[in-house]
Design a protein around this motif. Sequence first.
Motif, short mmCIF file in Angstrom:
data_model
loop_
_atom_site.label_atom_id
_atom_site.label_comp_id
_atom_site.label_asym_id
_atom_site.label_seq_id
_atom_site.Cartn_x
_atom_site.Cartn_y
_atom_site.Cartn_z
N PRO A 1 0.70 -1.14 0.13
CA PRO A 1 0.08 0.03 -0.19
C PRO A 1 0.86 1.24 -0.07
O PRO A 1 1.93 1.22 0.58
CB PRO A 1 -0.81 -0.11 1.26
CG PRO A 1 -0.87 -1.62 1.55
CD PRO A 1 0.56 -2.20 0.99
N GLY A 2 0.35 2.28 -0.55
CA GLY A 2 1.25 3.39 -0.66
C GLY A 2 1.73 4.10 0.49
O GLY A 2 2.68 4.63 0.67
N ASP A 3 0.73 4.05 1.71
CA ASP A 3 1.22 4.53 2.87
C ASP A 3 2.23 3.92 3.79
O ASP A 3 3.02 4.37 4.52
CB ASP A 3 0.07 4.54 3.89
CG ASP A 3 -0.51 3.47 4.23
OD1 ASP A 3 -0.42 2.45 3.43
OD2 ASP A 3 -1.43 3.46 5.04
N LEU A 4 2.82 2.72 3.12
CA LEU A 4 3.87 1.79 3.65
C LEU A 4 5.05 2.00 2.89
O LEU A 4 6.36 1.63 3.20
CB LEU A 4 3.47 0.25 3.65
CG LEU A 4 2.36 -0.24 4.48
CD1 LEU A 4 2.22 -1.66 4.73
CD2 LEU A 4 2.76 0.16 6.04
N LYS A 5 4.95 2.69 1.87
CA LYS A 5 6.22 2.94 1.00
C LYS A 5 7.19 4.18 1.15
O LYS A 5 7.08 5.17 0.49
CB LYS A 5 5.84 2.90 -0.31
CG LYS A 5 5.39 1.72 -1.31
CD LYS A 5 4.72 1.99 -2.73
CE LYS A 5 4.14 0.73 -3.17
NZ LYS A 5 3.96 1.03 -4.57
N ALA A 6 7.31 4.02 2.66
CA ALA A 6 8.00 5.22 3.13
C ALA A 6 8.70 4.85 4.32
O ALA A 6 9.13 3.63 4.77
CB ALA A 6 7.14 6.45 3.43
N GLY A 7 9.87 5.69 4.70
CA GLY A 7 10.45 5.49 6.21
C GLY A 7 11.25 4.13 6.00
O GLY A 7 12.14 4.07 5.15
N ALA A 8 11.11 3.38 7.01
CA ALA A 8 12.34 2.46 7.07
C ALA A 8 12.09 1.45 6.09
O ALA A 8 12.96 0.65 5.50
CB ALA A 8 12.22 1.64 8.65
N ILE A 9 10.98 1.03 5.75
CA ILE A 9 10.69 0.12 4.78
C ILE A 9 11.26 0.60 3.38
O ILE A 9 11.88 -0.15 2.66
CB ILE A 9 9.03 -0.08 4.62
CG1 ILE A 9 8.50 -0.80 5.89
CG2 ILE A 9 8.70 -0.93 3.24
CD1 ILE A 9 6.92 -1.04 5.88
N LEU A 10 11.10 1.97 3.08
CA LEU A 10 11.49 2.49 1.78
C LEU A 10 13.12 2.47 1.78
O LEU A 10 13.67 2.17 0.98
CB LEU A 10 11.15 3.99 1.70
CG LEU A 10 11.80 4.81 0.71
CD1 LEU A 10 11.55 4.10 -0.82
CD2 LEU A 10 11.37 6.17 0.54
N ASN A 11 13.49 2.61 3.36
CA ASN A 11 15.14 2.74 2.91
C ASN A 11 15.60 1.13 3.02
O ASN A 11 16.66 0.95 2.28
CB ASN A 11 15.60 3.16 4.69
CG ASN A 11 15.31 4.65 4.48
OD1 ASN A 11 15.29 5.46 3.86
ND2 ASN A 11 15.16 5.20 6.12
N ALA A 12 15.09 0.18 3.71
CA ALA A 12 15.34 -1.10 3.46
C ALA A 12 15.38 -1.70 1.81
O ALA A 12 16.24 -2.39 1.42
CB ALA A 12 14.54 -2.08 4.26
N TYR A 13 14.21 -1.10 1.49
CA TYR A 13 13.98 -1.52 -0.23
C TYR A 13 15.14 -0.90 -1.06
O TYR A 13 16.01 -1.50 -1.78
CB TYR A 13 12.66 -1.09 -0.80
CG TYR A 13 12.62 -1.30 -1.93
CD1 TYR A 13 12.46 -2.73 -2.64
CD2 TYR A 13 12.60 -0.13 -2.83
CE1 TYR A 13 12.50 -2.79 -4.17
CE2 TYR A 13 12.40 -0.52 -4.30
CZ TYR A 13 12.42 -1.66 -5.02
OH TYR A 13 12.17 -1.80 -6.28
N THR A 14 15.34 0.33 -0.75
CA THR A 14 16.41 1.22 -1.49
C THR A 14 17.86 0.45 -1.26
O THR A 14 18.71 0.05 -2.17
CB THR A 14 16.54 2.51 -1.00
OG1 THR A 14 15.36 3.21 -1.24
CG2 THR A 14 17.50 3.38 -1.68
N ALA A 15 18.05 0.03 0.01
CA ALA A 15 19.56 -0.46 0.31
C ALA A 15 19.74 -1.99 -0.29
O ALA A 15 20.52 -2.32 -0.93
CB ALA A 15 19.65 -0.74 1.84
#
Length: 338
Positions: A304-318
């Motif tokens: 969901p869009g509201d989960l694609k941020a913060g620590a989850i986004l950072n984990a995915y990016t890394a």
Amino acid sequence: MVFFSMLDISKSNIFWTVARHVFIWITVAIVPFFSSTINAAVTVPIEVQMPGTQPGEVGNLESPDKCDNCHQSSDPVVNIAHDWRGSMMSHAGRDPIFWATVAIAEQDFDGSGDLCIRCHTMGGWLAGRSTPTDGSALTQADAAEGVSCDTCHKMTNPDNSEHIGVQNVPFIANDGGSPAEGHYGSSQLSISNDNAKLGPYADAVPKHQWDESQFHRSVDFCGSCHDVSNPVVGDLAPNNGAQQVLEPGTFNGLLDTIINPQSIETKAAFNNPPYKYGVVERTFSEYKAGLLSQTLVSDYDALPGDLKAGAILNAYTAASLAGNGGDYEDGSARYFSC
């Protein structure tokens, strides 16, 4: 002086404000040591003891100072030694609030401080310096190193499915099944006595001995410390300190005394996984029961869009830096872990 006059604060008020804060810090950080010595045990009660590698069974944990020689860098993104020294793991053994709670725990049940020290300064605990159980035998290095590098990089899966750590009867941190269910929680760690450091990669090129460890990719690895169960409550308290009472025969329920001695093998901690008794913290269990623990990093786009941020986004990016859409570089599936 103009600044202070504007706030209507006199030098005397400033002095007493500072003095009050100093007194608070002394009370929080120092007094617990003295108050807990009244109750500190020199022998750990069997109600407090738990499975896993025991004090004196391994002796090859190295100081993080040695790790700094190679793992300290100027890279602003990956600076392992610098990041560890600023982490809660590094400070776990010298947090004044922690020591205040140890003092309170010792007043509630003489000897319970051993359980606290076991998690917050594993090196000192394994070296046999958790007694007296108020922490007074710990060295400055024990407190300064907290949860050290080798604490994690010598851990093996207690289910003995991969590398084998030191676990001697009756301190076996699994249920003995085939396959065995490991006991993950309350620092019931299985520690390797080999010189090799364990980690999640197969292509590492360190200047020390090393072995790949699948356990270091598992979410259960975090659960080794981040579920906390009280073995005293688990064995002696009504309902075993949990919502569901333990099965008859899997706990003792009697306090070990000179007049009425009990067997450690009959205690709750030696017959049940930690999540079943003595609930204190369930950080890991709550995570594992949620959908995030079952979500592949490669499925980030489906979140969901509201989960694609913060620590989850950072984990995915890394994770995406490996070039496999979120999976490990060798193609192994990577989940959103702790």
